[in-house]
Scaffold this active site. Structure first.
Site, PDB file in Angstrom:
ATOM      1  N   TYR A 164     -22.041 -14.435  -2.363  1.00 53.71           N
ATOM      2  CA  TYR A 164     -22.798 -13.649  -1.388  1.00 53.71           C
ATOM      3  C   TYR A 164     -23.504 -14.502  -0.344  1.00 53.71           C
ATOM      4  O   TYR A 164     -24.262 -13.980   0.469  1.00 53.71           O
ATOM      5  CB  TYR A 164     -23.856 -12.826  -2.132  1.00 53.71           C
ATOM      6  CG  TYR A 164     -24.725 -13.667  -3.054  1.00 53.71           C
ATOM      7  CD1 TYR A 164     -25.867 -14.311  -2.582  1.00 53.71           C
ATOM      8  CD2 TYR A 164     -24.388 -13.839  -4.397  1.00 53.71           C
ATOM      9  CE1 TYR A 164     -26.655 -15.092  -3.407  1.00 53.71           C
ATOM     10  CE2 TYR A 164     -25.164 -14.612  -5.231  1.00 53.71           C
ATOM     11  CZ  TYR A 164     -26.298 -15.243  -4.743  1.00 53.71           C
ATOM     12  OH  TYR A 164     -27.063 -16.027  -5.574  1.00 53.71           O
ATOM     13  N   GLY A 165     -23.291 -15.811  -0.328  1.00 56.01           N
ATOM     14  CA  GLY A 165     -23.982 -16.690   0.610  1.00 56.01           C
ATOM     15  C   GLY A 165     -23.013 -17.543   1.400  1.00 56.01           C
ATOM     16  O   GLY A 165     -22.086 -17.032   2.026  1.00 56.01           O
ATOM     17  N   SER A 166     -23.195 -18.845   1.359  1.00 61.39           N
ATOM     18  CA  SER A 166     -22.343 -19.744   2.148  1.00 61.39           C
ATOM     19  C   SER A 166     -20.878 -19.674   1.736  1.00 61.39           C
ATOM     20  O   SER A 166     -19.989 -19.984   2.534  1.00 61.39           O
ATOM     21  CB  SER A 166     -22.844 -21.185   2.030  1.00 61.39           C
ATOM     22  OG  SER A 166     -22.716 -21.654   0.691  1.00 61.39           O
ATOM     23  N   LEU A 167     -20.607 -19.253   0.503  1.00 61.78           N
ATOM     24  CA  LEU A 167     -19.217 -19.164   0.042  1.00 61.78           C
ATOM     25  C   LEU A 167     -18.483 -17.973   0.655  1.00 61.78           C
ATOM     26  O   LEU A 167     -17.300 -17.763   0.370  1.00 61.78           O
ATOM     27  CB  LEU A 167     -19.161 -19.092  -1.487  1.00 61.78           C
ATOM     28  CG  LEU A 167     -19.686 -20.330  -2.219  1.00 61.78           C
ATOM     29  CD1 LEU A 167     -19.589 -20.151  -3.723  1.00 61.78           C
ATOM     30  CD2 LEU A 167     -18.925 -21.588  -1.790  1.00 61.78           C
ATOM     31  N   GLU A 197     -23.882 -25.219  -7.472  1.00 58.98           N
ATOM     32  CA  GLU A 197     -25.063 -24.353  -7.476  1.00 58.98           C
ATOM     33  C   GLU A 197     -26.224 -25.019  -8.204  1.00 58.98           C
ATOM     34  O   GLU A 197     -26.046 -25.656  -9.234  1.00 58.98           O
ATOM     35  CB  GLU A 197     -24.731 -23.018  -8.150  1.00 58.98           C
ATOM     36  CG  GLU A 197     -23.584 -22.264  -7.511  1.00 58.98           C
ATOM     37  CD  GLU A 197     -23.839 -21.878  -6.064  1.00 58.98           C
ATOM     38  OE1 GLU A 197     -24.987 -22.009  -5.611  1.00 58.98           O
ATOM     39  OE2 GLU A 197     -22.894 -21.445  -5.393  1.00 58.98           O
TER      40      GLU A 197
END
Length: 301
Positions: free
Chosen positions: A33-36, A105
């Protein structure tokens, strides 16, 4: 997601430090849900874009981690009902790919099972959709519930304001990719670094000069891609082309030529300004064109 370089170490019986690893994902998809959600980040970390599905996550809030630019999600416990979070399921991660993301992470994330809703019949690119904010029409009828693993934050006092990609990620994308490249090449243990680099992970960069032609650069890049670490036909190689000032025209022509000749596809184009300092004179600001390209699979050996 989390910044690299915060991987904890565990000491074995001989006192040697080894990276702490989370439980393997197995066949369970991983919700990101972020940079990925940005393909260049995935390509830099694992060398390819996994198979994905668009999903919505409810009952969680996505916030920025204090003092950082990356987001974290935490389950809402105070009865509030925040907007659903758009994301994607990475469906076909293999063992070493999942391990790379686990180490990427921070330790404050816990990899746990969540329940998400698959969005059917999406008419646009899944990643582009997920990068946008939630809209009222997202929670439609016919959503299919599914289980997935997600990196959930565990320290609420470390969370800040709502994470906004346009503010917290997009302007800093290239430095983020450089950080990912450093993580792959310098921080991964050897048993993960070797398959990652063999698959095409890492970031190659080429600064262009107006003194060379786009044709000569295209021939050079075609050769690099053809010889690139002996990768298989399913791997992608990511490269960043940059041109300052007068080299912008060459950069643009090269990107179009590479795509027209089937050597690479254009993944992303952006512009910024760079401040150049000259000895004995004032610094000057020069425009820069950045083009991220990915090797066409037909070029793989």
């Amino acid at each position: 997601m989390g910044e690299a370089g915060a991987v904890a170490a565990m000491s074995d019986s001989d006192g040697d430090a080894s990276p702490m690893r989370r439980q393997p994902s197995g066949a369970t998809p991983v919700f990101v849900y972020g940079s990925l959600l940005w393909k260049p980040v995935l390509q830099t970390l694992i060398g390819r874009i996994p198979r994905v599905k668009p999903v919505l996550l409810t009952g969680y809030e996505r916030s920025r981690v204090k003092g950082a630019r990356f987001p974290a999600i935490m389950e809402v416990s105070n009865g509030a009902a925040p907007a659903a979070i758009r994301g994607v399921l990475l469906e076909d991660l293999n063992t070493w790919e999942a391990a790379v993301l686990d180490l990427f992470e921070d330790d404050e994330y816990e990899k746990r099972e969540i329940s998400a809703h698959v969005v059917p019949s999406l008419q646009e690119d899944t990643f582009s959709w997920a990068q946008q904010g939630f809209c009222d029409g997202d929670l439609q009828n016919g959503l299919q519930q599914t289980s997935a693993l997600a990196y959930v934050w565990t320290v609420e006092t470390m969370l800040d304001i709502i994470w906004q990609p346009s503010r917290d990620f997009v302007p800093h994308e290239y430095e983020y990719l450089v950080m990912c490249d450093t993580f792959v090449r310098e921080e991964l243990p050897g048993d993960l670094r070797e398959p990652a680099l063999a698959a095409g992970a890492g970031l190659a960069a080429l600064r262009l000069s107006s003194r060379r032609s786009a044709k000569s650069y295209a021939e050079e890049i075609a050769g690099l891609f053809a010889e690139d670490r002996g990768k298989g036909p399913t791997s992608d190689a990511l490269m960043r082309l940059s041109g300052l000032g007068s080299a912008i025209a060459v950069t643009s022509e090269l990107a179009l030529r590479l795509e027209a000749e089937g050597i690479a596809r254009i993944e992303r184009i952006s512009t910024d300004c760079v401040e150049l300092e000259s000895q004995g004179s004032k610094a000057r600001t020069v425009p820069q064109l950045l083009v991220y390209i990915v090797r066409q699979r037909s070029q793989a050996p």
